[in-house]
Design a protein around this motif. Sequence first.
Motif, PDB file in Angstrom:
ATOM      1  N   LEU A 415       0.806  -1.222   0.000  1.00 35.99           N
ATOM      2  CA  LEU A 415       0.000   0.000   0.000  1.00 35.99           C
ATOM      3  C   LEU A 415       0.841   1.276   0.000  1.00 35.99           C
ATOM      4  CD1 LEU A 415      -3.021  -0.915   2.316  1.00 35.99           C
ATOM      5  CD2 LEU A 415      -2.999  -0.592  -0.160  1.00 35.99           C
ATOM      6  N   PRO A 416       1.872   1.394   0.823  1.00 34.30           N
ATOM      7  CA  PRO A 416       2.673   2.631   0.756  1.00 34.30           C
ATOM      8  C   PRO A 416       3.320   2.844  -0.603  1.00 34.30           C
ATOM      9  CG  PRO A 416       3.115   1.453   2.798  1.00 34.30           C
ATOM     10  CD  PRO A 416       2.299   0.544   1.948  1.00 34.30           C
ATOM     11  N   MET A 417       3.775   1.767  -1.229  1.00 32.01           N
ATOM     12  CA  MET A 417       4.393   1.922  -2.543  1.00 32.01           C
ATOM     13  C   MET A 417       3.373   2.406  -3.574  1.00 32.01           C
ATOM     14  SD  MET A 417       7.529   1.201  -2.056  1.00 32.01           S
ATOM     15  CE  MET A 417       7.268   1.965  -0.448  1.00 32.01           C
ATOM     16  N   LEU A 418       2.175   1.824  -3.548  1.00 38.38           N
ATOM     17  CA  LEU A 418       1.143   2.274  -4.476  1.00 38.38           C
ATOM     18  C   LEU A 418       0.759   3.722  -4.192  1.00 38.38           C
ATOM     19  CD1 LEU A 418      -1.139  -0.911  -4.526  1.00 38.38           C
ATOM     20  CD2 LEU A 418       0.513  -0.177  -6.252  1.00 38.38           C
ATOM     21  N   GLY A 419       0.696   4.075  -2.909  1.00 36.75           N
ATOM     22  CA  GLY A 419       0.375   5.453  -2.564  1.00 36.75           C
ATOM     23  C   GLY A 419       1.424   6.435  -3.042  1.00 36.75           C
ATOM     24  N   MET A 420       2.707   6.085  -2.900  1.00 41.25           N
ATOM     25  CA  MET A 420       3.774   6.969  -3.369  1.00 41.25           C
ATOM     26  C   MET A 420       3.711   7.151  -4.878  1.00 41.25           C
ATOM     27  SD  MET A 420       6.907   5.628  -0.967  1.00 41.25           S
ATOM     28  CE  MET A 420       8.098   6.685  -1.764  1.00 41.25           C
ATOM     29  N   LEU A 421       3.501   6.074  -5.603  1.00 40.75           N
ATOM     30  CA  LEU A 421       3.391   6.176  -7.057  1.00 40.75           C
ATOM     31  C   LEU A 421       2.197   7.039  -7.453  1.00 40.75           C
ATOM     32  CD1 LEU A 421       4.204   2.493  -8.079  1.00 40.75           C
ATOM     33  CD2 LEU A 421       5.662   4.504  -8.386  1.00 40.75           C
ATOM     34  N   TYR A 422       1.109   6.875  -6.745  1.00 40.04           N
ATOM     35  CA  TYR A 422      -0.084   7.671  -7.050  1.00 40.04           C
ATOM     36  C   TYR A 422       0.170   9.155  -6.810  1.00 40.04           C
ATOM     37  CZ  TYR A 422      -4.738   9.675  -6.565  1.00 40.04           C
ATOM     38  OH  TYR A 422      -5.836  10.472  -6.689  1.00 40.04           O
ATOM     39  N   ILE A 423       0.819   9.485  -5.691  1.00 43.84           N
ATOM     40  CA  ILE A 423       1.097  10.892  -5.384  1.00 43.84           C
ATOM     41  C   ILE A 423       1.999  11.504  -6.453  1.00 43.84           C
ATOM     42  CG2 ILE A 423       2.324  12.396  -3.770  1.00 43.84           C
ATOM     43  CD1 ILE A 423       1.241  10.737  -1.507  1.00 43.84           C
ATOM     44  N   LEU A 424       3.048  10.784  -6.837  1.00 50.29           N
ATOM     45  CA  LEU A 424       3.974  11.325  -7.839  1.00 50.29           C
ATOM     46  C   LEU A 424       3.281  11.508  -9.191  1.00 50.29           C
ATOM     47  CD1 LEU A 424       7.225   9.329  -6.991  1.00 50.29           C
ATOM     48  CD2 LEU A 424       6.711  11.716  -6.467  1.00 50.29           C
ATOM     49  N   LEU A 425       2.498  10.537  -9.604  1.00 50.97           N
ATOM     50  CA  LEU A 425       1.813  10.653 -10.889  1.00 50.97           C
ATOM     51  C   LEU A 425       0.788  11.786 -10.856  1.00 50.97           C
ATOM     52  CD1 LEU A 425       1.279   6.888 -11.805  1.00 50.97           C
ATOM     53  CD2 LEU A 425       2.925   8.495 -12.791  1.00 50.97           C
ATOM     54  N   ARG A 426       0.076  11.903  -9.753  1.00 47.38           N
ATOM     55  CA  ARG A 426      -0.925  12.972  -9.659  1.00 47.38           C
ATOM     56  C   ARG A 426      -0.263  14.339  -9.615  1.00 47.38           C
ATOM     57  NH1 ARG A 426      -4.159  15.705  -5.853  1.00 47.38           N
ATOM     58  NH2 ARG A 426      -6.295  15.996  -6.597  1.00 47.38           N
ATOM     59  N   LEU A 427       0.850  14.454  -8.915  1.00 44.92           N
ATOM     60  CA  LEU A 427       1.574  15.723  -8.868  1.00 44.92           C
ATOM     61  C   LEU A 427       2.089  16.108 -10.252  1.00 44.92           C
ATOM     62  CD1 LEU A 427       2.667  17.966  -7.022  1.00 44.92           C
ATOM     63  CD2 LEU A 427       4.716  16.588  -6.697  1.00 44.92           C
ATOM     64  N   LEU A 428       2.608  15.131 -10.970  1.00 40.67           N
ATOM     65  CA  LEU A 428       3.090  15.400 -12.318  1.00 40.67           C
ATOM     66  C   LEU A 428       1.948  15.799 -13.247  1.00 40.67           C
ATOM     67  CD1 LEU A 428       5.540  15.370 -14.220  1.00 40.67           C
ATOM     68  CD2 LEU A 428       5.071  12.949 -14.658  1.00 40.67           C
ATOM     69  N   ARG A 429       0.815  15.148 -13.111  1.00 37.41           N
ATOM     70  CA  ARG A 429      -0.335  15.490 -13.946  1.00 37.41           C
ATOM     71  C   ARG A 429      -0.836  16.901 -13.653  1.00 37.41           C
ATOM     72  NH1 ARG A 429      -5.917  12.567 -12.852  1.00 37.41           N
ATOM     73  NH2 ARG A 429      -5.788  14.098 -11.172  1.00 37.41           N
ATOM     74  N   GLN A 430      -0.891  17.252 -12.361  1.00 33.76           N
ATOM     75  CA  GLN A 430      -1.327  18.597 -12.004  1.00 33.76           C
ATOM     76  C   GLN A 430      -0.360  19.651 -12.533  1.00 33.76           C
ATOM     77  OE1 GLN A 430      -1.990  18.936  -7.801  1.00 33.76           O
ATOM     78  NE2 GLN A 430      -3.995  17.942  -7.883  1.00 33.76           N
ATOM     79  N   LEU A 431       0.929  19.336 -12.479  1.00 29.05           N
ATOM     80  CA  LEU A 431       1.920  20.282 -12.989  1.00 29.05           C
ATOM     81  C   LEU A 431       1.740  20.508 -14.483  1.00 29.05           C
ATOM     82  CD1 LEU A 431       4.487  21.996 -12.590  1.00 29.05           C
ATOM     83  CD2 LEU A 431       5.812  19.902 -12.989  1.00 29.05           C
TER      84      LEU A 431
END
Length: 819
Positions: A415-431
């Motif tokens: 779960l933490p690994m999936l959460g980290m990947l999700y945060i990074l992808l979402r941050l990149l998408r927002q940028l």
Amino acid sequence: MTHASGGPRPQAGPPSSAAPVAEHPPHVPARADGVQLIGRAEGSGYREAPFLVRRADGQTLQLTPLLYLVLEAVDGQRSLEEIAQHASAGSGRLVSAENVRTLINSQLLPLGLLRLADGSQPEVRKADPLLGMRFRYTVTDPERTRRITAPFTALFNPLIVVAVTAAFLAACWWVLMVKGLGSATHEAFENPVLLLLIFAITIISAGFHEFGHAAAARKGGATPGAMGAGLYLIWPAFFTDVTDSYRLGRGGRLRTDFGGLYFNAIVAVAIMALWWATGFDALLLVVVTQILQMVRQLLPLVRFDGYHILADATGVPDLFQRIKPVLLGLLPWRWGRPENKVLKPWARAVVTVWVLVTVPLLLVSLALMVLALPRLLATAWSSAVRQQGLLADSLSAGDIAGAAVRVLAILAVALPMLGMLYILLRLLRQLVTGLWQKTRGRFLQRTAAMGVVTVLLGGLAWAWWPDGGTYRPVQPYERGTLADATTSVLPAADTVLREGSSGRTVALWPEGAARPTRENPQLSMVLVPVEASQGAGRGSSPAASPDAAAAAGSTAPSWVFPFDRPAAPEQDGNQALAVNATDGSVTYNVAFALVWAEDGEPVDTRNEAYAFASCTGCAAVAVGFQVVLIVGQADVVVPENLSAAANYNCVECLTYALASQLVLTLDGPLSEAGMEQLTALWAEIAEYGRNIQNVPLSEIQARLAAYKEQITAIIKADPSATEAAATPLPAATNTAPPPTAPAGAPSGAPTGTGVSGDTPATEPAAPAPAGAGAATAPATQPAPVGAPASYAPVETPVPTADTGGTAPAAEPLPTANPS
């Protein structure tokens, strides 16, 4: 606990509603369904306290007094002129119908607070912050939440609060400072069922934490909303909607914020009572989990309880919305602008400190997450594979509880690994989407922005590209410091080791020995250079000469090693101690000794060789050679042969320590001819010791072994020391069992008593002076008449590794501790 807050900027902002804004709003505007007017924010940190409004979706918005007066007058019956009259009376300034129309078009309609021109409900878009909760799942609706939490409001009686707090503090002290957690941890991990029980109680207590927020809000007069679960950052979490607590004063809001922590304390006290009744030490781990939950919740950096406590204490509902204004307000040319004076001075000071702490920490955390992600993924994969193997073993053994523990362990890793990947992808998408929208219609700006994004993606590809060491699991011997995280991507060009940093060095291993790997490491010291100003040590000089070393001075070098200096040799002991703290120098220390022991005296001598270096491009060599001759019978033969070599704060240095010892038992004193041969041989050995610096290290051990064979041959050939009529001395006469003769022992030697060690004798030969390499000549030793004829050579050249251990006598290896 969740708060939904927001509001318009001082100036009109972009519409957040997907519905079209009517150019000419209706003459009789009406509020959208579900809009609640909360009123003025109590205890606000703003100079002019905002007014709060809640939409049907639970979002709470901050409005200026004028906007609130306009919205308050909108009831579906009043015209624009009547609304303007109400706003003028409430604000004390003239407001026209045209002003009202402008406010409705630019502010209230985009915020989703009014119906559209055709009378339909607006399509609102709720705030979706990056650090908000995701994947929410509602378990109870507001009505059910109110019914469930109503009985718990009694727990906020002041007397109960004081009693629970005192009991919780006492329980924390007793568990952490008196009882300890050793037995609890052992009991829990020995029994998977108990471990599952602790996990279940911890999960239930996390839900009970949310009951505390809801009950506290209800105690203050607010109405708690829905309760459920979701994903916050990288962890599953429960939530309770207590947005209605904004209608409370500062005290009521803080009680709501602390309510969850208070209920964690109640769980800890209840568990202590359960432990008292059952005696299961594993339950004490639940107390620790409650403490850890409370500490985590108090962090004010993200939207945990600590964040809301700080926000309600300062009266600034959404601290993250203040980051940009605070940072811009720090610029000198913006100091006098009105937007910098929106907050009260004390509130502005607190919020500014929070911004200056939170923003760097979040940026550093994000950077470290990006840099460490490959290794974290590799570690998670390795752990999951290991847990999967244990899961298969548990299933094959029919251990259901053990299998459940393994499943939970896999989920805890995944779960933490999936959460980290999700945060990074979402941050990149927002940028990307944010830059694309802000540069609409501006080709050059969009090109530059997309170029920045391309460079960023290239940097990520470079940092995450597999190069053999990028995706490797974290090892238990790694420190994991900030410097390690940066050097994993940007290795230092300097190969010199510095304390607290990474670098490269050279290590030598014995030929044929297994090389250390990441999976099977070997213990070694970290070598870090020291400043040359620490001074030259005794016996240190550029010339590799024992005499020059002895003449270097009587002052011992500064002891910089993380262990105590070896104790001085006892009476009749033999010790070679070479310490080098001077860059580019070589230190030799040689101690040779010949020891005689009379019939019946205990033989417990000690032969020692120690070589320590703390310098750059240097070497320390220590050679201890001792021969112990026991005349007659000895009941106690326990000599010691010790050596140690270590580098500390050292670069390109070598330490070599060799302790070689020979113990022989003679039936009688040597004859005059035998003594002359031994004296001549010992003089040769002493001369060899004085010139040992000219001998390659690889040849020292073999040369000393040859001397041992010559001494053994002299003893065997002397009829006075080996009477034919005598019988061998049985090994049972020793207090310690005789050691096994090493592979290097002379062949054909009869079995007798012999041990390696450092022994006081009746007429010992004094050890050589430190660094001089001198040796003593044998002394004539009388022996009792009729002593049994037995002798046994036991040679134990003891090389040392950098750990200070002793190598087996059958495989003598000289200590070579280079760096």
